[in-house]
Design a protein around this motif. Structure first.
Motif, short mmCIF file in Angstrom:
data_model
loop_
_atom_site.label_atom_id
_atom_site.label_comp_id
_atom_site.label_asym_id
_atom_site.label_seq_id
_atom_site.Cartn_x
_atom_site.Cartn_y
_atom_site.Cartn_z
N ILE A 154 29.45 12.63 -16.12
CA ILE A 154 30.22 13.36 -17.12
C ILE A 154 31.57 13.73 -16.53
O ILE A 154 31.65 14.60 -15.65
CB ILE A 154 29.47 14.63 -17.56
CG1 ILE A 154 28.09 14.28 -18.11
CG2 ILE A 154 30.28 15.41 -18.58
CD1 ILE A 154 27.23 15.49 -18.42
N PRO A 155 32.66 13.08 -16.94
CA PRO A 155 33.98 13.43 -16.42
C PRO A 155 34.49 14.72 -17.07
O PRO A 155 34.32 14.94 -18.26
CB PRO A 155 34.85 12.23 -16.81
CG PRO A 155 34.18 11.68 -18.05
CD PRO A 155 32.70 11.94 -17.87
N VAL A 156 35.11 15.57 -16.26
CA VAL A 156 35.64 16.84 -16.74
C VAL A 156 37.04 17.03 -16.16
O VAL A 156 37.27 16.76 -14.99
CB VAL A 156 34.75 18.03 -16.31
CG1 VAL A 156 35.38 19.35 -16.75
CG2 VAL A 156 33.35 17.89 -16.89
N THR A 157 37.98 17.47 -16.99
CA THR A 157 39.33 17.77 -16.53
C THR A 157 39.57 19.26 -16.64
O THR A 157 39.43 19.85 -17.71
CB THR A 157 40.38 17.02 -17.37
OG1 THR A 157 40.13 15.61 -17.29
CG2 THR A 157 41.79 17.30 -16.84
N LEU A 166 30.65 15.37 -13.12
CA LEU A 166 29.33 15.98 -13.06
C LEU A 166 28.28 14.90 -13.25
O LEU A 166 28.51 13.91 -13.96
CB LEU A 166 29.17 17.04 -14.15
CG LEU A 166 30.20 18.17 -14.21
CD1 LEU A 166 29.90 19.09 -15.39
CD2 LEU A 166 30.23 18.95 -12.92
N THR A 167 27.12 15.08 -12.63
CA THR A 167 26.03 14.15 -12.87
C THR A 167 25.50 14.36 -14.29
O THR A 167 25.60 15.45 -14.85
CB THR A 167 24.90 14.35 -11.86
OG1 THR A 167 24.54 15.74 -11.83
CG2 THR A 167 25.33 13.92 -10.48
N ALA A 168 24.96 13.30 -14.87
CA ALA A 168 24.48 13.39 -16.25
C ALA A 168 23.16 14.13 -16.32
O ALA A 168 22.43 14.25 -15.34
CB ALA A 168 24.33 11.99 -16.83
N VAL A 192 39.83 28.02 -12.22
CA VAL A 192 38.42 27.69 -12.01
C VAL A 192 38.12 27.73 -10.51
O VAL A 192 38.65 26.92 -9.75
CB VAL A 192 38.06 26.32 -12.60
CG1 VAL A 192 36.60 25.98 -12.31
CG2 VAL A 192 38.32 26.30 -14.10
N LEU A 193 37.28 28.67 -10.10
CA LEU A 193 36.95 28.83 -8.68
C LEU A 193 35.64 28.14 -8.31
O LEU A 193 35.43 27.81 -7.15
CB LEU A 193 36.85 30.31 -8.32
CG LEU A 193 38.10 31.18 -8.54
CD1 LEU A 193 37.87 32.58 -7.98
CD2 LEU A 193 39.33 30.54 -7.90
N TYR A 194 34.78 27.94 -9.31
CA TYR A 194 33.48 27.34 -9.00
C TYR A 194 32.93 26.61 -10.21
O TYR A 194 32.97 27.12 -11.33
CB TYR A 194 32.48 28.42 -8.55
CG TYR A 194 31.09 27.88 -8.26
CD1 TYR A 194 30.81 27.26 -7.05
CD2 TYR A 194 30.07 27.99 -9.20
CE1 TYR A 194 29.55 26.75 -6.79
CE2 TYR A 194 28.80 27.48 -8.94
CZ TYR A 194 28.55 26.87 -7.73
OH TYR A 194 27.31 26.36 -7.47
N VAL A 195 32.43 25.40 -9.95
CA VAL A 195 31.68 24.64 -10.96
C VAL A 195 30.40 24.17 -10.28
O VAL A 195 30.45 23.50 -9.24
CB VAL A 195 32.46 23.43 -11.49
CG1 VAL A 195 31.60 22.66 -12.50
CG2 VAL A 195 33.77 23.86 -12.13
N GLY A 196 29.25 24.54 -10.81
CA GLY A 196 27.98 24.14 -10.23
C GLY A 196 27.48 22.84 -10.81
O GLY A 196 27.77 22.50 -11.96
N ASP A 197 26.76 22.10 -10.01
CA ASP A 197 26.16 20.84 -10.47
C ASP A 197 24.83 20.69 -9.75
O ASP A 197 24.79 20.45 -8.54
CB ASP A 197 27.07 19.66 -10.14
CG ASP A 197 26.54 18.35 -10.71
OD1 ASP A 197 25.36 18.29 -11.09
OD2 ASP A 197 27.32 17.37 -10.78
#
Length: 316
Positions: A154-157, A166-168, A192-197
């Motif tokens: 999953i591409p995110v901008t 991100l993984t699907a 954005v300081l954090y994105v979890g995956d």
């Protein structure tokens, strides 16, 4: 640990060193996980290594107890060993179903076929030369695996133009909606300081950004799914993707307050749901904490405020 057990562990550690893994992935735990994936008990020879099992984490832990008298925590093995083995191309994640959701109980691991053939030849002459050849070609193996998984990403901008992947599966579709829709409407200008995956190494983790707010975080702690800092208001917005892990209830709010206790910014708590129908499952006395916000992706232009004296803001 018996001498026979120790000998096999030492051999596995040397193998990982020869394969070029960093120190953190050549320790005893990593060596034992490799032996489990190869189904090599202490008395077995390396040519008996096999890939007949698709290993889930729990069976790996049970195998280690039975064969090497070692006990480890599930998340320690998953995050500190298996993730790195997969990233290096040594192990394949969900070879039977690459599009399986990352939080599925059926998630499994298997040693990559070329790596297995190499390790089976451990006791034969010329092993070091074969390792050298393998290391010259292994990046291609990793790329081939990633290409298979690449169709299920999953591409995110981000707002600043940074592109992350991100993984699907799992809750990552909702996290993309949180970034694309919630942040655009409700935290414009936010950092954005954090994105979890859950399925990979966290794609965004701004350690310096957190440090500037007086926060030091454990990478393996129970962090929110998305953290955004609003410098103009000095707010730190902590967002949970509630599609699988649940919303910010009283217990979770207390946990987050403790994790971010030293933060110089005001804390804002947001529970994010894919739909209003999903949100209604948690409309109980203790389902969603007071003085928090709720956002539903199917009604992205609206926020629901749970009591308190202000709308979308921190509380002392």
């Amino acid at each position: 640990m018996t001498p026979q057990q120790q000998q096999k562990v030492d051999e596995a550690r040397v193998v990982l060193e020869k394969l070029g893994f960093p120190r953190q992935q050549t320790n005893e735990q990593a060596a034992l996980v490799l032996l489990a994936l190869l189904d090599l008990p202490p008395g077995a020879s390396w040519d008996e290594a096999n890939d007949r099992f698709l290993w889930r984490v729990h069976p790996i832990l049970q195998w280690l107890i039975s064969n090497y008298d070692k006990t480890y925590e599930r998340e320690m093995v998953r995050r500190r060993v298996l993730h790195q083995f997969v990233a290096a191309g040594l192990v394949v994640y969900n070879p039977d179903d690459p599009e399986r959701p990352v939080n599925s109980s059926a998630s499994c691991y298997q040693v990559q076929s070329a790596a297995l053939a190499l390790l089976q030849s451990h006791d034969s002459a010329g092993f070091d030369e074969r390792v050298k050849t393998y290391r010259e070609t292994s990046p291609g193996l990793a790329d081939k695996y990633l290409a298979t998984r690449g169709m299920a990403t999953i591409p995110v901008t981000l707002a600043d133009g940074t592109e992350v992947v991100l993984t699907a599966g799992g809750q990552n579709k909702l996290i993309k909606q949180m970034i694309d829709q919630f942040c655009t409407r409700w935290t414009p200008g936010g950092q954005v300081l954090y994105v979890g995956d859950a399925g990979a190494r966290d794609p965004v983790f701004d350690i310096e950004g957190f440090a500037s707010l007086g926060v030091t975080l454990d990478k393996h702690g129970k962090l929110p799914d998305l953290v955004v800092y609003l410098p103009d208001r000095n707010w730190l917005v902590l967002m949970e993707a509630a599609s699988s892990h649940g919303p910010v209830d009283g217990k979770r709010r207390a946990e987050l307050n403790e994790i971010f206790a030293g933060c110089s910014a005001g804390l804002v708590f947001v529970s994010c749901f894919p739909t209003k129908a999903e949100m209604r499952r948690y409309m109980t006395d203790d389902g969603i904490a007071w003085e928090t916000e709720v956002w539903c992706a199917d009604s992205a232009e609206h926020l629901i405020h749970f009591d308190g004296e202000r709308f979308l803001g921190p509380y002392s």
